[in-house]
Design a protein around this motif. Structure first.
Motif, PDB file in Angstrom:
ATOM      1  N   THR A 164      59.431  67.289  45.913  1.00  7.95           N
ATOM      2  CA  THR A 164      59.556  67.243  47.310  1.00  7.95           C
ATOM      3  C   THR A 164      59.155  65.807  47.850  1.00  7.95           C
ATOM      4  O   THR A 164      59.767  64.718  48.476  1.00  7.95           O
ATOM      5  CB  THR A 164      59.575  67.990  48.183  1.00  7.95           C
ATOM      6  OG1 THR A 164      60.249  69.137  47.819  1.00  7.95           O
ATOM      7  CG2 THR A 164      60.147  67.821  49.726  1.00  7.95           C
ATOM      8  N   LYS A 165      57.896  65.570  47.394  1.00  5.09           N
ATOM      9  CA  LYS A 165      57.182  64.374  47.949  1.00  5.09           C
ATOM     10  C   LYS A 165      57.924  63.092  47.242  1.00  5.09           C
ATOM     11  O   LYS A 165      57.982  62.113  48.219  1.00  5.09           O
ATOM     12  CB  LYS A 165      55.834  64.224  47.346  1.00  5.09           C
ATOM     13  CG  LYS A 165      54.716  63.317  47.742  1.00  5.09           C
ATOM     14  CD  LYS A 165      53.496  63.559  47.677  1.00  5.09           C
ATOM     15  CE  LYS A 165      52.606  62.474  48.152  1.00  5.09           C
ATOM     16  NZ  LYS A 165      51.211  62.660  47.573  1.00  5.09           N
ATOM     17  N   VAL A 168      61.168  62.167  49.426  1.00  3.78           N
ATOM     18  CA  VAL A 168      60.983  61.975  50.790  1.00  3.78           C
ATOM     19  C   VAL A 168      60.149  60.605  50.770  1.00  3.78           C
ATOM     20  O   VAL A 168      60.663  59.641  51.786  1.00  3.78           O
ATOM     21  CB  VAL A 168      59.582  62.940  51.281  1.00  3.78           C
ATOM     22  CG1 VAL A 168      59.020  62.291  52.879  1.00  3.78           C
ATOM     23  CG2 VAL A 168      60.365  64.301  51.816  1.00  3.78           C
ATOM     24  N   LEU A 191      65.400  58.926  56.166  1.00  2.00           N
ATOM     25  CA  LEU A 191      64.673  60.085  56.727  1.00  2.00           C
ATOM     26  C   LEU A 191      64.896  60.512  58.108  1.00  2.00           C
ATOM     27  O   LEU A 191      64.508  61.544  58.435  1.00  2.00           O
ATOM     28  CB  LEU A 191      63.296  60.075  56.036  1.00  2.00           C
ATOM     29  CG  LEU A 191      62.419  61.356  56.136  1.00  2.00           C
ATOM     30  CD1 LEU A 191      63.073  62.493  55.103  1.00  2.00           C
ATOM     31  CD2 LEU A 191      61.051  61.204  55.818  1.00  2.00           C
ATOM     32  N   ALA A 210      65.160  68.044  47.170  1.00  2.00           N
ATOM     33  CA  ALA A 210      65.661  67.693  48.610  1.00  2.00           C
ATOM     34  C   ALA A 210      66.074  68.891  49.208  1.00  2.00           C
ATOM     35  O   ALA A 210      66.313  68.855  50.637  1.00  2.00           O
ATOM     36  CB  ALA A 210      66.651  66.775  48.199  1.00  2.00           C
ATOM     37  N   ASN A 212      64.613  71.293  50.782  1.00  2.00           N
ATOM     38  CA  ASN A 212      63.900  71.741  51.545  1.00  2.00           C
ATOM     39  C   ASN A 212      63.614  70.705  52.726  1.00  2.00           C
ATOM     40  O   ASN A 212      62.837  70.860  53.701  1.00  2.00           O
ATOM     41  CB  ASN A 212      62.398  72.192  51.301  1.00  2.00           C
ATOM     42  CG  ASN A 212      61.770  73.130  52.274  1.00  2.00           C
ATOM     43  OD1 ASN A 212      62.270  73.879  52.948  1.00  2.00           O
ATOM     44  ND2 ASN A 212      60.511  73.145  52.150  1.00  2.00           N
ATOM     45  N   VAL A 213      64.348  69.387  52.863  1.00  2.00           N
ATOM     46  CA  VAL A 213      64.165  68.377  53.648  1.00  2.00           C
ATOM     47  C   VAL A 213      65.135  68.451  54.741  1.00  2.00           C
ATOM     48  O   VAL A 213      66.539  68.595  54.612  1.00  2.00           O
ATOM     49  CB  VAL A 213      64.360  67.061  52.871  1.00  2.00           C
ATOM     50  CG1 VAL A 213      64.118  65.972  53.951  1.00  2.00           C
ATOM     51  CG2 VAL A 213      63.298  67.065  51.577  1.00  2.00           C
ATOM     52  N   ASP A 214      64.775  68.512  55.832  1.00  2.00           N
ATOM     53  CA  ASP A 214      65.710  68.719  57.129  1.00  2.00           C
ATOM     54  C   ASP A 214      66.661  67.628  57.059  1.00  2.00           C
ATOM     55  O   ASP A 214      66.337  66.471  57.217  1.00  2.00           O
ATOM     56  CB  ASP A 214      65.050  68.769  58.428  1.00  2.00           C
ATOM     57  CG  ASP A 214      65.907  69.181  59.402  1.00  2.00           C
ATOM     58  OD1 ASP A 214      66.820  69.940  59.401  1.00  2.00           O
ATOM     59  OD2 ASP A 214      65.468  68.878  60.647  1.00  2.00           O
TER      60      ASP A 214
END
Length: 281
Positions: A164-165, A168, A191, A210, A212-214
């Motif tokens: 995820t990092k 982001v 973002l 991705a 879990n990224v809002d």
């Protein structure tokens, strides 16, 4: 290059469209920048609007979005009518002589705790528009993203492992504008808003990184639909996925199986045998 409405050429500026009563046509090439994972511009692409139909109909896209939203409704709402609520159907008091207004059962919709008059019942809201209209609306939605400068092409977005990092970091690195704040100008990145990431085929590493990224949604380009494309503010698509959209691979039709010849009886059968004998000579 000139845009046309109803066959009449109308000179316009670069990247502009000619609105008609229903459809806006685009013929000028659209230039889209290509960035890398660090957000640096590494080139540009010229997109021909004809690759996506060359037309945008807000009415058609609106109808297709309504269809998608209606198909997502559960339709599980349920209210009780006066015949379904608990309680007696006995008349509350006699018709005359009490001084009160006449009244019947306490389950009527006019009383607290009574039934609901003409309330909603479980139903299916789904319906389908013609397939050609749905496909055309999807092409229009993608074209509108490029016309409104809300689409960005990235040269490569492959990941070795789900992380995820890394996703982001890529979204933070790609700047899409500047916002004025009390502390001064601030860069706006992908973002900061909702974004749809389009990949060439199913990419499990990108999806798992991705999900879990809002505000971020990942879809293969082949599964784009009008509602999903328009719902997200920005579109981040890989170069390979864009080429797949511009040059879709048409499936090869399966060969038609030969139908076995029917064996007829009686006079028709004798004629059939005679024809077969003549053809065998």
């Amino acid at each position: 290059m000139a845009n046309t409405v109803s066959g009449t050429p109308v000179p316009t500026g670069a990247g502009s469209g000619v609105p008609s009563s229903r459809v806006t046509e685009y013929t000028d090439a659209i230039s889209v920048k290509v960035v890398n994972r660090s957000g640096a511009e590494v080139g540009s692409l010229s997109i021909d609007p004809k690759d996506f139909g060359g037309k945008v109909s807000r009415q058609l896209m609106h109808e297709v979005v309504l269809m998608h939203r209606a198909n997502q409704r559960a339709g599980t709402h349920h209210t009780l009518r006066r015949g379904e609520v608990a309680g007696s159907t006995k008349k509350l008091f006699r018709q005359k002589g009490t001084g009160n207004a006449r009244a019947g059962t306490k389950r009527t919709n006019k009383r607290v705790g009574g039934g609901t008059a003409k309330g909603p019942k479980p139903r299916d809201y789904s319906y389908a528009l013609p397939k050609k209209a749905i496909r055309a609306a999807t092409r229009m939605a993608i074209l509108s993203k490029f016309i409104d400068n809300e689409a960005i092409v990235i040269d490569d977005l492959s990941l070795t492992t789900p992380k995820t990092k890394e996703i982001v970091g890529v979204l933070k690195a790609i700047k899409v504008g500047i916002k004025a704040t009390e502390a001064g100008d601030k860069d706006v990145t992908l973002l900061d808003g909702s974004v749809l990431i389009g990949t060439n085929g199913i990419d499990q590493n990108v999806y798992k990184s991705a999900r879990n990224v809002d505000g971020v949604k990942v879809l293969p380009a082949a599964e784009f639909n009008c509602f999903t494309v328009l719902k997200q503010k920005r579109l981040l698509i890989t170069k390979a996925a864009l080429e797949a959209l511009r040059n879709p691979v048409k499936p090869t039709p399966a060969p038609k199986a030969e139908k076995p010849e029917l064996k007829r009886r009686g006079r028709a059968g004798r004629i059939q045998k005679q024809k077969a004998a003549v053809a065998a000579k």
